[in-house]
Motif scaffolding. Structure first.
Motif, PDB file in Angstrom:
ATOM      1  N   ASP A 212       2.965  85.586  -7.180  1.00  0.00           N
ATOM      2  CA  ASP A 212       1.667  86.219  -6.194  1.00  0.00           C
ATOM      3  C   ASP A 212       1.839  85.680  -4.993  1.00  0.00           C
ATOM      4  OD1 ASP A 212       0.288  87.989  -8.427  1.00  0.00           O
ATOM      5  OD2 ASP A 212       0.288  85.788  -9.462  1.00  0.00           O
ATOM      6  N   ARG A 256      -1.460  92.806 -13.175  1.00  0.00           N
ATOM      7  CA  ARG A 256      -3.154  93.181 -13.270  1.00  0.00           C
ATOM      8  C   ARG A 256      -3.385  94.019 -14.654  1.00  0.00           C
ATOM      9  NH1 ARG A 256      -1.984  94.018  -7.930  1.00  0.00           N
ATOM     10  NH2 ARG A 256      -1.269  96.458  -8.211  1.00  0.00           N
ATOM     11  N   HIS A 259      -3.919  91.171 -17.293  1.00  0.00           N
ATOM     12  CA  HIS A 259      -4.813  90.122 -16.724  1.00  0.00           C
ATOM     13  C   HIS A 259      -3.760  88.699 -16.862  1.00  0.00           C
ATOM     14  CE1 HIS A 259      -8.101  92.973 -16.994  1.00  0.00           C
ATOM     15  NE2 HIS A 259      -7.700  93.140 -18.224  1.00  0.00           N
TER      16      HIS A 259
END
Length: 486
Positions: A212, A256, A259
């Motif tokens: 990320d 996403r 999760h």
């Protein structure tokens, strides 16, 4: 979330974590000349082991990694104990029983053990055939009890096939495998599934780029560490920063949905390939540790929608050229230090060119075959700018047939031998203008032709393939070649 990583049974005594702690960054941490304190390093490894990450991977050239791992193993004498995989990466040269034993005993001494759990072998240039001698000697030392299991590292599918066909009990092959570098998903995985070999995947997170942290970020102008320097070259080869960002966006969408982190998606994609036993995650001791996040790779699975999303992102990328391990042996050199041509050019040739008495315009090469002096011929002869290579079989040493009954593996070995002959006479495989292939059985044309295509796919010399009937001994194929050196 599970308390420990998934585990997999590689074989007797090798029940390993599917996330292996890679210690190659010890060399990066020590590149300034300061050696890490081995006890503090062992403390860091112990923390990984207590969290279930109890399988460690290192090499003879990873700084003091073996010594640090040795301190850890000394604390865990009773079974079950952490597992230590290491690599032996000798310079090409004669691989006698004594040379190989010394290499193995050095690993044993640095690790402080009586047996290396998994010893992985790396070889710089397959033109030098002593890699087969080394692997067979390692097999003998395995039978003696000094090695638990034998692996290789950065072997392409063709040369792993040669080793297996020649009877070497290879258990694993450690190769680069990631969302950016997908070469291992092809021919190598097919071979591993067929032969029961397992892949240990490194570079799974591209030195941290597959995270990320880099999503939506500008391309870095400079990179301070070896790991990211290496994988930035992979990103460039795959199409550049914009294409890489497309892969990151797809992985972030999937993260996403489930999760989890983007890195978890990158790891999970590799682990879900059938041939992959484990992914190797770099451990920078005492610095960035992500044990809790790494465990999340085991709490979800990719579905068909996820895979299709990634495939759409892959479609914009350029495949990394060649097969696994080619980044160490030919351009583009996608390594931490970049261009390795200077290193490869300095490696000793297996053959030596010698002048032809009374013919100053000629040079010749002998390969040591028992038949050359009997029949009065050379492996190759150069006259001015032309090199002619005799019909060549998969003869190892003086007379042993490599990979009996496997024409594809024999062709791979032969073409390495031809390349070495040409190199000794000042040419290269790119100079070849004509090849002739003689097969025992024309029905075996495809594996031989594919071996020829792997070497000459870009060169495309004139070629003839014929069935020659019975060849001498156990040989399935014989190949001759001609090269013109510009």
């Amino acid at each position: 979330m599970p308390a420990t990583p998934e585990r997999v049974d590689l074989g007797p005594g090798l029940w390993i974590s599917r996330l292996v702690c890679g210690l190659w960054q010890v060399a990066d941490l020590e590149k300034g000349g300061v050696t890490l304190d081995p006890e503090r390093g062992a403390d860091a490894l112990d923390a990984y082991a207590q969290a279930g990450f109890d399988t460690f991977d290192m090499a003879d050239h990873y700084g003091s990694a073996e010594l640090i791992a040795g301190r850890l193993l000394a604390r865990h004498r009773a079974a079950p104990r952490p597992l230590a995989f290491t690599k032996w990466c000798p310079e090409p040269g004669p691989m006698t029983a004594d040379v190989v034993r010394r290499g193995v005993q050095e690993r044993l001494g640095r690790l402080g053990v009586d047996r290396v759990d998994l010893l992985q072998f790396h070889w710089w240039s397959f033109e030098h055939p002593a890699w087969l001698d080394a692997l067979h000697e390692m097999a003998r030392l395995r039978d003696e009890g000094l090695i638990g299991a034998i692996g290789v590292t950065n072997f392409d599918a063709a040369h792993l096939a040669v080793a297996l066909a020649d009877g070497v009990p290879v258990l694993t092959n450690q190769v680069s495998f990631s969302l950016v570098d997908r070469r291992a998903a092809g021919a190598l995985s097919d071979l591993c599934r067929a032969k029961g070999v397992k892949l240990l995947a490194y570079g799974t997170l591209c030195g941290g780029f597959l995270s990320d942290k880099w999503l939506g970020k500008p391309e870095p102008a400079s990179i301070p560490d070896w790991s990211r320097s290496k994988y930035k070259r992979f990103i460039d080869a795959a199409g550049g920063w914009a294409v890489f960002q497309g892969i990151l966006r797809a992985a972030a969408d999937i993260a996403r949905k489930h999760h989890v982190s983007l890195s978890n998606v990158a790891t999970r994609w590799v682990l879900e390939h059938e041939a992959v036993a484990a992914a190797i995650i770099g451990a920078r001791l005492g610095e960035s540790e992500h044990r809790a996040d790494n465990l999340a790779a085991f709490v979800f699975a990719l579905d068909a929608e996820d895979r299709a999303h990634l495939e759409d992102a892959f479609a914009a990328a350029t495949p990394i050229p060649g097969d696994c391990g080619d980044e160490y042996r030919r351009p583009p050199y996608l390594t931490a230090s970049g261009d390795l041509s200077h290193h490869l050019d300095a490696l000793p040739s297996i053959f030596a060119a010698e002048p032809v008495p009374g013919r100053p315009d000629r040079l010749r090469v002998s390969s040591g075959s028992v038949w050359e002096p009997i029949a009065g011929y050379s492996r190759a002869v150069r006259v001015k700018d032309t090199i002619r290579i005799s019909g060549t079989t998969a003869t190892h040493g003086g007379s042993r047939c490599v990979a009996p009954g496997d024409p594809g593996a024999q062709a791979t070995y032969i073409l390495d031998k031809i390349a070495a002959s040409i190199s000794a006479l000042g040419g290269s495989i790119e100079d070849v203008v004509r090849t002739r292939i003689y097969l025992r059985d024309a029905a075996m044309w495809e594996p031989v032709s594919r071996a020829h295509g792997r070497v000459f796919g870009a060169v495309k010399p004139a070629n003839t393939l014929v069935q020659a009937g019975a060849l001498v001994g156990d040989y399935e194929v014989e190949i001759e070649a001609e090269a013109v050196v510009d």
